[in-house]
Design an enzyme around this catalytic site. Structure first.
Site, PDB file in Angstrom:
ATOM      1  N   LYS A  34       0.813  -1.220   0.000  1.00  0.00           N
ATOM      2  CA  LYS A  34       0.000   0.000   0.000  1.00  0.00           C
ATOM      3  C   LYS A  34       0.851   1.277   0.000  1.00  0.00           C
ATOM      4  CE  LYS A  34      -2.247  -0.179   3.669  1.00  0.00           C
ATOM      5  NZ  LYS A  34      -2.110   0.623   4.840  1.00  0.00           N
TER       6      LYS A  34
ATOM      7  N   ARG B  81      -9.405   2.663   9.576  1.00  0.00           N
ATOM      8  CA  ARG B  81      -9.218   1.218   9.722  1.00  0.00           C
ATOM      9  C   ARG B  81     -10.465   0.546  10.275  1.00  0.00           C
ATOM     10  NH1 ARG B  81      -3.215   1.202  11.499  1.00  0.00           N
ATOM     11  NH2 ARG B  81      -2.234   0.890   9.483  1.00  0.00           N
TER      12      ARG B  81
ATOM     13  N   ARG C 273      11.442 -10.420   4.460  1.00  0.00           N
ATOM     14  CA  ARG C 273      11.904  -9.041   4.531  1.00  0.00           C
ATOM     15  C   ARG C 273      13.081  -8.934   5.503  1.00  0.00           C
ATOM     16  NH1 ARG C 273       7.714  -4.188   5.611  1.00  0.00           N
ATOM     17  NH2 ARG C 273       7.572  -5.088   7.671  1.00  0.00           N
TER      18      ARG C 273
ATOM     19  N   ARG D 213      12.654  -8.512  11.468  1.00  0.00           N
ATOM     20  CA  ARG D 213      11.875  -7.983  12.585  1.00  0.00           C
ATOM     21  C   ARG D 213      11.044  -9.078  13.236  1.00  0.00           C
ATOM     22  NH1 ARG D 213       8.399  -2.795  11.138  1.00  0.00           N
ATOM     23  NH2 ARG D 213       6.938  -4.505  11.319  1.00  0.00           N
TER      24      ARG D 213
ATOM     25  N   ARG E   7      -1.719 -10.719  12.620  1.00  0.00           N
ATOM     26  CA  ARG E   7      -1.968  -9.336  12.176  1.00  0.00           C
ATOM     27  C   ARG E   7      -3.000  -9.304  11.054  1.00  0.00           C
ATOM     28  NH1 ARG E   7       3.844  -7.684  10.694  1.00  0.00           N
ATOM     29  NH2 ARG E   7       3.008  -5.761   9.840  1.00  0.00           N
TER      30      ARG E   7
END
Ligand SMILES: [Zn+2]
Length: 223
Positions: free
Chosen positions: A15, A90, A124, A157, A168
């Site tokens: 996004k 959200r 990532r 992370r 999530r």
């Protein structure tokens, strides 16, 4: 014409990347509520201090505070022609609050299968020293585990572990479903699909530009 756009998409949908490219093509600002909040904290403004207190206690920042910040931001001259809103709303409650401070012309809903998001985020890597972002599959550093820019060490992370990502995504879906329905009923929502990890960002941006141009053309013929 005005182009007030909301971008919806799960964490890891790309996004932010698409929004920052679109902002250049359309000449309107990319307004990320996440960035706004971080800037307030960094600048130690009154609101920033309040936000930090909530963060330190591990509590969610109340909608009223974000709405107040956003209302100020949308009043600035550069947002008069339009904007791309990223990270807000959200929830349905936030969408209703947003409606009171601004009209919205278009809501882009990014649909990315969970497995693709998990693949992307769990690969990532971030530089410990400069924060540059890499990906083991799509954006490899020249030397394994080492930042191209500063030579720093790359790490993963804690948030980017598959089980954390799955959680999530679940939370995202639960809170945004009513919001997506709300915008769909209003006729503002357009779905954009990305079903392949290797789809270059340009392709998705091109699709979104197609939707925007269509909307502009329709408005032109209606007047
Ligand atoms: Zn680095």
């Amino acid at each position: 014409m005005k182009m007030k756009i909301v971008m919806l998409g799960p964490p890891g949908s790309g996004k932010g990347t698409y929004a920052s490219r679109l902002t250049k093509m359309l000449g309107i600002p990319h307004i990320s509520t996440g960035d706004m909040v971080r800037e307030e904290i960094k600048a130690q403004t009154e609101i920033g201090k309040k936000i930090k207190e909530y963060n330190d206690r591990g509590e969610l920042v109340p909608d009223e505070i974000i709405i107040k910040l956003l209302a100020e931001r949308l009043k600035k001259a550069d947002a008069k022609k339009g904007f791309i809103l990223d990270g807000f709303p959200r929830t349905l409650r936030q969408a209703e609050a947003l409606e009171k401070i601004s009209e919205i012309d278009l809501v882009i809903n990014l649909n990315v299968p969970d497995e693709i998001i998990i693949q992307r985020l769990s690969n990532r890597l971030i530089c410990k020293r400069c924060g540059a972002i890499y990906n083991r599959l799509t954006l490899k550093p020249k030397v394994n585990g080492v930042c191209d820019i500063c030579g720093g060490e790359l790490y993963q992370r804690e948030d980017d572990k598959p089980e954390v990502i799955r959680e999530r995504l679940k939370v995202y879906k639960r809170s945004t479903e009513p919001l997506i329905e709300y915008y769909r009923r209003k006729g503002l929502l357009r779905d954009v699909y990305c079903n392949d990890l290797m789809t270059p960002p340009e392709v998705i941006v091109e699709r979104i530009m197609g939707i925007i141009n269509n909307l502009k053309n329709n408005e032109g013929t209606n007047q």
